[in-house]
Design a protein around this motif. Structure first.
Motif, PDB file in Angstrom:
ATOM      1  N   GLN A 160      -9.562 -61.895 -21.191  1.00 30.85           N
ATOM      2  CA  GLN A 160      -9.666 -60.938 -22.289  1.00 30.85           C
ATOM      3  C   GLN A 160      -8.516 -59.943 -22.204  1.00 30.85           C
ATOM      4  OE1 GLN A 160     -12.301 -61.074 -24.544  1.00 30.85           O
ATOM      5  NE2 GLN A 160     -12.960 -62.884 -23.413  1.00 30.85           N
ATOM      6  N   ARG A 161      -8.088 -59.453 -23.318  1.00 31.52           N
ATOM      7  CA  ARG A 161      -7.161 -58.331 -23.341  1.00 31.52           C
ATOM      8  C   ARG A 161      -7.997 -57.060 -23.304  1.00 31.52           C
ATOM      9  NH1 ARG A 161      -1.948 -57.372 -27.059  1.00 31.52           N
ATOM     10  NH2 ARG A 161      -1.419 -55.336 -26.223  1.00 31.52           N
ATOM     11  N   CYS A 162      -7.702 -56.205 -22.345  1.00 31.64           N
ATOM     12  CA  CYS A 162      -8.492 -54.986 -22.140  1.00 31.64           C
ATOM     13  C   CYS A 162      -7.589 -53.769 -22.268  1.00 31.64           C
ATOM     14  CB  CYS A 162      -9.121 -55.004 -20.751  1.00 31.64           C
ATOM     15  SG  CYS A 162     -10.178 -56.435 -20.462  1.00 31.64           S
ATOM     16  N   THR A 163      -8.110 -52.736 -22.894  1.00 30.63           N
ATOM     17  CA  THR A 163      -7.355 -51.501 -23.065  1.00 30.63           C
ATOM     18  C   THR A 163      -8.262 -50.326 -22.725  1.00 30.63           C
ATOM     19  OG1 THR A 163      -6.083 -52.508 -24.849  1.00 30.63           O
ATOM     20  CG2 THR A 163      -6.025 -50.115 -24.695  1.00 30.63           C
ATOM     21  N   GLY A 171      -7.419 -46.103 -22.230  1.00 29.66           N
ATOM     22  CA  GLY A 171      -6.386 -45.070 -22.176  1.00 29.66           C
ATOM     23  C   GLY A 171      -5.015 -45.692 -22.411  1.00 29.66           C
ATOM     24  N   THR A 172      -4.095 -45.495 -21.478  1.00 27.27           N
ATOM     25  CA  THR A 172      -2.756 -46.074 -21.603  1.00 27.27           C
ATOM     26  C   THR A 172      -2.636 -47.403 -20.865  1.00 27.27           C
ATOM     27  OG1 THR A 172      -1.998 -44.821 -19.678  1.00 27.27           O
ATOM     28  CG2 THR A 172      -1.672 -43.808 -21.848  1.00 27.27           C
ATOM     29  N   LEU A 173      -3.709 -47.851 -20.224  1.00 28.74           N
ATOM     30  CA  LEU A 173      -3.694 -49.112 -19.486  1.00 28.74           C
ATOM     31  C   LEU A 173      -4.091 -50.253 -20.411  1.00 28.74           C
ATOM     32  CD1 LEU A 173      -3.487 -50.574 -16.725  1.00 28.74           C
ATOM     33  CD2 LEU A 173      -5.906 -50.035 -16.388  1.00 28.74           C
ATOM     34  N   ASP A 174      -3.221 -51.239 -20.501  1.00 31.29           N
ATOM     35  CA  ASP A 174      -3.447 -52.420 -21.328  1.00 31.29           C
ATOM     36  C   ASP A 174      -3.207 -53.620 -20.422  1.00 31.29           C
ATOM     37  OD1 ASP A 174      -3.896 -54.001 -23.557  1.00 31.29           O
ATOM     38  OD2 ASP A 174      -1.900 -53.707 -24.392  1.00 31.29           O
ATOM     39  N   PHE A 175      -4.234 -54.448 -20.195  1.00 33.59           N
ATOM     40  CA  PHE A 175      -4.072 -55.553 -19.261  1.00 33.59           C
ATOM     41  C   PHE A 175      -4.869 -56.764 -19.704  1.00 33.59           C
ATOM     42  CE2 PHE A 175      -7.772 -53.238 -17.851  1.00 33.59           C
ATOM     43  CZ  PHE A 175      -8.655 -54.210 -17.399  1.00 33.59           C
ATOM     44  N   CYS A 176      -4.511 -57.891 -19.115  1.00 33.43           N
ATOM     45  CA  CYS A 176      -5.222 -59.136 -19.338  1.00 33.43           C
ATOM     46  C   CYS A 176      -5.627 -59.670 -17.974  1.00 33.43           C
ATOM     47  CB  CYS A 176      -4.334 -60.136 -20.052  1.00 33.43           C
ATOM     48  SG  CYS A 176      -5.142 -61.738 -20.264  1.00 33.43           S
ATOM     49  N   ALA A 177      -6.877 -60.046 -17.835  1.00 34.56           N
ATOM     50  CA  ALA A 177      -7.389 -60.557 -16.574  1.00 34.56           C
ATOM     51  C   ALA A 177      -7.554 -62.068 -16.671  1.00 34.56           C
ATOM     52  CB  ALA A 177      -8.729 -59.904 -16.257  1.00 34.56           C
ATOM     53  N   ALA A 178      -6.944 -62.777 -15.733  1.00 36.97           N
ATOM     54  CA  ALA A 178      -7.096 -64.227 -15.684  1.00 36.97           C
ATOM     55  C   ALA A 178      -6.946 -64.682 -14.244  1.00 36.97           C
ATOM     56  CB  ALA A 178      -6.049 -64.904 -16.561  1.00 36.97           C
TER      57      ALA A 178
END
Length: 116
Positions: free
Chosen positions: A89-92, A94-101
């Motif tokens: 999933q793409r997760c956001t 605050g200013t943190l935007d990440f993808c967990a895989a």
């Protein structure tokens, strides 16, 4: 884990895991023990950090150790306490935007892409 025991405090993590964190990312290898204990463990976090700031995704031992047949149970456990299921999933926040895989999944994808 005994009833009524706050594991986070007893391990001394209350100074780290607290409500001023932007996010708590729980990255894998969650299946050390019965699946039912994961929900209890996640519930232990919520007095210390808002569940909306908890992001969870499994690691290679969860899959390859045979303890997690699919993502559905863990996703339901995460969502039952208000946490985010972050696998693929793409997760956001605050200013943190990440993808967990899971790294193995990325390696498999890259191998397929380079063969074509």
């Amino acid at each position: 884990m005994s009833a009524g025991r706050d594991v986070i405090t007893s391990l001394g993590f209350e100074t780290v895991i607290k409500d001023d964190l932007d996010a708590l990312i729980i990255a894998g290898d969650l299946s050390d023990g019965p699946a039912a204990r994961r929900g209890v463990a996640l519930g232990q976090l919520t007095p210390h950090i808002a569940p909306s700031r908890i992001y969870i995704f499994p690691g290679n031992h969860d899959y390859f150790g045979g303890m997690l047949e699919d993502d559905n149970l863990l996703a339901q456990q995460a969502q039952s306490v208000g946490a985010h299921w972050a696998q693929r999933q793409r997760c956001t926040t605050g200013t943190l935007d990440f993808c967990a895989a899971l790294c193995g999944q990325i390696s498999s994808f890259l191998a397929i892409e380079t063969e074509q």
